[in-house]
Design a protein around this motif. Structure first.
Motif, short mmCIF file in Angstrom:
data_model
loop_
_atom_site.label_atom_id
_atom_site.label_comp_id
_atom_site.label_asym_id
_atom_site.label_seq_id
_atom_site.Cartn_x
_atom_site.Cartn_y
_atom_site.Cartn_z
N MET A 100 0.85 -1.17 0.00
CA MET A 100 0.00 0.00 0.00
C MET A 100 0.90 1.24 0.00
N ILE A 101 0.51 2.21 -0.76
CA ILE A 101 1.26 3.46 -0.80
C ILE A 101 0.39 4.57 -0.22
N LYS A 102 1.01 5.38 0.62
CA LYS A 102 0.30 6.49 1.25
C LYS A 102 1.04 7.78 0.88
N ILE A 103 0.28 8.77 0.48
CA ILE A 103 0.87 10.06 0.13
C ILE A 103 0.47 11.06 1.21
N ASP A 104 1.48 11.74 1.75
CA ASP A 104 1.26 12.70 2.83
C ASP A 104 1.70 14.09 2.40
N LYS A 105 0.94 15.08 2.83
CA LYS A 105 1.40 16.46 2.75
C LYS A 105 1.83 16.82 4.16
N LYS A 106 3.11 17.07 4.32
CA LYS A 106 3.67 17.32 5.64
C LYS A 106 3.38 18.76 6.08
N GLU A 107 3.61 19.00 7.36
CA GLU A 107 3.32 20.33 7.94
C GLU A 107 4.09 21.44 7.25
N ASP A 108 5.28 21.12 6.73
CA ASP A 108 6.09 22.15 6.07
C ASP A 108 5.66 22.40 4.63
N GLY A 109 4.58 21.71 4.19
CA GLY A 109 4.06 21.91 2.85
C GLY A 109 4.65 20.99 1.80
N PHE A 110 5.63 20.19 2.19
CA PHE A 110 6.24 19.26 1.26
C PHE A 110 5.44 17.96 1.22
N TYR A 111 5.64 17.19 0.16
CA TYR A 111 4.94 15.93 -0.04
C TYR A 111 5.90 14.76 0.11
N GLN A 112 5.36 13.63 0.53
CA GLN A 112 6.15 12.42 0.71
C GLN A 112 5.26 11.22 0.51
N ILE B 142 14.12 -5.58 0.09
CA ILE B 142 14.28 -5.25 -1.33
C ILE B 142 13.29 -6.06 -2.16
N LEU B 143 13.16 -7.34 -1.83
CA LEU B 143 12.22 -8.20 -2.54
C LEU B 143 10.79 -7.68 -2.40
N ASN B 144 10.42 -7.26 -1.19
CA ASN B 144 9.07 -6.73 -0.96
C ASN B 144 8.84 -5.44 -1.73
N ILE B 145 9.84 -4.56 -1.75
CA ILE B 145 9.70 -3.30 -2.49
C ILE B 145 9.61 -3.60 -3.99
N SER B 146 10.47 -4.49 -4.47
CA SER B 146 10.45 -4.86 -5.90
C SER B 146 9.11 -5.46 -6.29
N ASN B 147 8.58 -6.33 -5.43
CA ASN B 147 7.27 -6.93 -5.70
C ASN B 147 6.19 -5.86 -5.77
N SER B 148 6.26 -4.87 -4.89
CA SER B 148 5.28 -3.78 -4.90
C SER B 148 5.35 -3.00 -6.21
N ILE B 149 6.58 -2.77 -6.70
CA ILE B 149 6.74 -2.08 -7.98
C ILE B 149 6.19 -2.95 -9.11
N ASP B 150 6.60 -4.22 -9.11
CA ASP B 150 6.18 -5.13 -10.19
C ASP B 150 4.67 -5.35 -10.23
N LEU B 151 4.04 -5.33 -9.05
CA LEU B 151 2.59 -5.53 -8.98
C LEU B 151 1.80 -4.25 -9.24
N GLY B 152 2.51 -3.15 -9.39
CA GLY B 152 1.83 -1.88 -9.66
C GLY B 152 1.24 -1.21 -8.43
N ILE B 153 1.70 -1.63 -7.23
CA ILE B 153 1.20 -1.01 -6.00
C ILE B 153 1.71 0.42 -5.90
N ILE B 154 2.91 0.64 -6.40
CA ILE B 154 3.44 2.00 -6.46
C ILE B 154 2.98 2.59 -7.76
#
Length: 104
Positions: free
Chosen positions: A1-13, A92-104
């Motif tokens: 799962m990917i979560k997008i945050d707008k931080k208090e300083d106005g930046f995104y992560q 790394i495997l979990n991150i790669s799987n997330s990319i390959d599955l289109g979760i990101i």
């Protein structure tokens, strides 16, 4: 799962989490939502690249971490700390799987 945050300083992560809720990767800060969106598109383009955009590192305490770089070599995200190299490789495997599955 990917979560997008707008931080208090106005930046995104963005934060990539595993199915059990643990953090796999936190992005650097982005000044605009458009910059964040473009980076996520760039990550999607890394699909099936066999992890060549991961840089494995060890901190001064001997803990392991991973940095994800975009196609130009800029660091765009970092993992948490792992106590073992095997744990880092699993991350790394979990991150790669997330990319390959289109979760990101």
């Amino acid at each position: 799962m990917i979560k997008i945050d707008k931080k208090e300083d106005g930046f995104y992560q963005f934060i990539l989490k595993s199915d059990n809720g643990s953090v796999l990767l936190k992005s650097v800060s982005f000044s605009t939502e458009n910059e964040l969106d473009n980076t996520i598109k760039d990550i999607k383009a890394l699909k099936n690249t066999n992890g060549k955009f991961f840089e494995r590192r060890t901190n001064t305490d001997g803990k392991f971490l991973v940095e994800l770089k975009n196609s130009t070599g800029k660091i765009i995200g970092s993992s948490g700390l792992y106590s073992s190299e095997a744990g880092m490789e699993n991350g790394i495997l979990n991150i790669s799987n997330s990319i390959d599955l289109g979760i990101i």
